[in-house]
Design a protein around this motif. Structure first.
Motif, PDB file in Angstrom:
ATOM      1  N   THR A 255      35.728  15.201 -33.496  1.00 36.19           N
ATOM      2  CA  THR A 255      36.031  13.841 -33.068  1.00 36.19           C
ATOM      3  C   THR A 255      34.725  13.159 -32.680  1.00 36.19           C
ATOM      4  N   ALA A 256      34.610  11.867 -32.994  1.00 39.15           N
ATOM      5  CA  ALA A 256      33.415  11.104 -32.622  1.00 39.15           C
ATOM      6  C   ALA A 256      33.823   9.791 -31.965  1.00 39.15           C
ATOM      7  N   VAL A 257      33.110   9.420 -30.900  1.00 41.59           N
ATOM      8  CA  VAL A 257      33.315   8.116 -30.258  1.00 41.59           C
ATOM      9  C   VAL A 257      31.954   7.464 -30.053  1.00 41.59           C
ATOM     10  N   GLY A 258      31.965   6.143 -30.022  1.00 42.85           N
ATOM     11  CA  GLY A 258      30.725   5.412 -29.808  1.00 42.85           C
ATOM     12  C   GLY A 258      30.923   4.302 -28.788  1.00 42.85           C
ATOM     13  N   TYR A 259      29.848   3.900 -28.142  1.00 40.36           N
ATOM     14  CA  TYR A 259      29.867   2.819 -27.153  1.00 40.36           C
ATOM     15  C   TYR A 259      29.159   1.628 -27.781  1.00 40.36           C
ATOM     16  N   GLU A 260      29.875   0.526 -27.845  1.00 39.17           N
ATOM     17  CA  GLU A 260      29.372  -0.651 -28.555  1.00 39.17           C
ATOM     18  C   GLU A 260      28.949  -1.752 -27.594  1.00 39.17           C
ATOM     19  N   CYS A 268      26.793   7.617 -28.229  1.00 34.89           N
ATOM     20  CA  CYS A 268      27.834   8.340 -28.966  1.00 34.89           C
ATOM     21  C   CYS A 268      28.056   9.702 -28.333  1.00 34.89           C
ATOM     22  N   ALA A 269      29.213  10.262 -28.620  1.00 38.84           N
ATOM     23  CA  ALA A 269      29.550  11.620 -28.194  1.00 38.84           C
ATOM     24  C   ALA A 269      30.453  12.219 -29.256  1.00 38.84           C
ATOM     25  N   ILE A 295      26.490   4.836 -19.065  1.00 41.71           N
ATOM     26  CA  ILE A 295      27.085   4.704 -20.398  1.00 41.71           C
ATOM     27  C   ILE A 295      27.403   6.086 -20.980  1.00 41.71           C
ATOM     28  N   GLY A 296      26.515   7.038 -20.759  1.00 40.47           N
ATOM     29  CA  GLY A 296      26.769   8.391 -21.249  1.00 40.47           C
ATOM     30  C   GLY A 296      28.025   8.987 -20.632  1.00 40.47           C
ATOM     31  N   THR A 297      28.206   8.762 -19.327  1.00 40.51           N
ATOM     32  CA  THR A 297      29.409   9.243 -18.647  1.00 40.51           C
ATOM     33  C   THR A 297      30.652   8.610 -19.246  1.00 40.51           C
ATOM     34  N   SER A 298      30.572   7.310 -19.513  1.00 43.82           N
ATOM     35  CA  SER A 298      31.717   6.594 -20.059  1.00 43.82           C
ATOM     36  C   SER A 298      32.118   7.104 -21.438  1.00 43.82           C
ATOM     37  N   VAL A 299      31.129   7.333 -22.294  1.00 44.36           N
ATOM     38  CA  VAL A 299      31.443   7.759 -23.659  1.00 44.36           C
ATOM     39  C   VAL A 299      31.960   9.196 -23.676  1.00 44.36           C
ATOM     40  N   VAL A 300      31.460  10.051 -22.772  1.00 42.39           N
ATOM     41  CA  VAL A 300      31.970  11.421 -22.687  1.00 42.39           C
ATOM     42  C   VAL A 300      33.398  11.427 -22.168  1.00 42.39           C
ATOM     43  N   GLN A 301      33.690  10.596 -21.174  1.00 37.55           N
ATOM     44  CA  GLN A 301      35.052  10.515 -20.652  1.00 37.55           C
ATOM     45  C   GLN A 301      36.022  10.054 -21.736  1.00 37.55           C
ATOM     46  N   SER A 302      35.585   9.116 -22.557  1.00 34.74           N
ATOM     47  CA  SER A 302      36.433   8.647 -23.655  1.00 34.74           C
ATOM     48  C   SER A 302      36.691   9.769 -24.666  1.00 34.74           C
ATOM     49  N   LEU A 303      35.657  10.546 -24.962  1.00 38.45           N
ATOM     50  CA  LEU A 303      35.822  11.663 -25.887  1.00 38.45           C
ATOM     51  C   LEU A 303      36.756  12.714 -25.302  1.00 38.45           C
TER      52      LEU A 303
END
Length: 326
Positions: A255-260, A268-269, A295-303
């Motif tokens: 799975t991949a997610v990105g912060y825009e 990304c994570a 931002i890194g925390t946010s993208v990891v939480q989303s993943l």
């Protein structure tokens, strides 16, 4: 195959085996197991070379050793009067199909390397560039070790009762640019790790959070990873990265997610391996100019949330000891 004392077709056996390997240029090495009586050992010690001669000549009833002869890995078993004792010490590494790997599924929730091997088997079981082996002992119900090899990377999951001497020689024989395993396994294999780190695990429930994460294309993810590459965080070439990760994402193995921000992916994570009950986060990156802003925390939480939404997963994170972990 058992060669009794006085029956010595040994030179012919090994020579024919060597000739057979030479006829298969695409096969780098092969592996076999041969049983000898104690009286026959002297006939093969010279043939297998000086490096192996001393150890073989000192074998007695029910002893075992594994030696390398050209492209052949030979496990020597001495069969004597103590047959039962010999059987108790017998182990063998064999090629495995996916059904042979079934017992490893019970360890995916507690071991990241078991998760990784199982994911590769799920994604690539019918592809010629992915190989799998198990180490079996005659008295054991399940294998004592599992190995996968893909793109020059070997992943090892082994139990405490595994034959690490055999594993060490086998890994050297099949060759690899990288071996991934627990530090305790590396110690048993007499290997000095080139890179170490903590394996962190998340197994709690998550509350869905509202953020600016999206499902990015892999070109965008790769550009962020490249911008964050370093000696400790090395990014592979684009083509193998794209082919592997796109295949895994399509088949539920990643799975991949990105912060825009302003129509640009700045973080990304990714999970690099997923099964139904576990996943491994293997790539988290934030563009340098946006780091230390949460931002890194946010993208990891989303993943994490996306992984948990599919199944109740146990999530692993590899942390490099060469980098600070906060």
């Amino acid at each position: 195959m058992l060669y009794p004392e006085g029956c010595v077709p040994l030179f012919r056996f090994f020579r024919e085996l060597l000739d057979f390997v030479k006829l298969l240029p695409k096969v780098a090495r092969c592996y076999c197991r041969v049983e000898f009586s104690a009286g026959s050992i002297r006939h093969i010690s010279g043939f297998l070379g000086d490096n192996n001669r001393k150890g073989i000549r000192h074998l007695t009833d029910a002893d075992t050793c594994t030696v390398a002869c050209s492209k052949i890995l030979v496990q020597i078993h001495v069969v004597g009067q103590r047959q039962e004792n010999c059987r108790q010490r017998t182990s063998m590494i064999v090629l495995a199909e996916k059904k042979d790997l079934a017992p490893i599924a019970q360890y995916q929730e507690t071991d990241s390397f078991a998760c990784r091997i199982l994911c590769i088997a799920n994604m690539y079981e019918n592809y010629p560039f992915a190989d799998f082996w198990i180490q079996k002992k005659e008295e054991a119900e399940h294998p004592t070790a599992y190995l996968s090899k893909m793109d020059g990377v070997i992943t090892l999951f082994a139990h405490e009762n595994a034959d690490f001497d055999e594993l060490c020689i086998f890994i050297k024989m099949i060759g690899a640019r990288c071996l991934m395993c627990h530090a305790s396994c590396a110690e048993q294999l007499h290997i000095t790790p080139a890179r170490t780190g903590t394996i962190m695990k998340w197994n709690a429930h998550l509350i869905e959070q509202t953020n600016r994460t999206i499902s990015p294309n892999l070109h965008q993810v790769y550009s962020v990873l490249q911008a964050c590459s370093s000696k400790a965080f090395q990014v592979p070439e684009f083509e193998p990265f794209y082919l592997d990760m796109s295949h895994r994402i399509r088949h539920g193995g990643a799975t991949a997610v990105g912060y825009e921000k302003e129509e640009k992916i700045i973080a990304c994570a990714m999970t690099v391996a997923e099964t139904e009950r576990a996943a491994i986060i293997g790539a988290v990156a934030v563009l340098p100019e946006y780091q230390r802003k949460g931002i890194g925390t946010s993208v990891v939480q989303s993943l994490l949330h996306r992984c948990m939404a599919k199944h109740q997963k146990h999530i692993y994170v590899y942390c490099n000891s060469e980098q600070n972990v906060q």
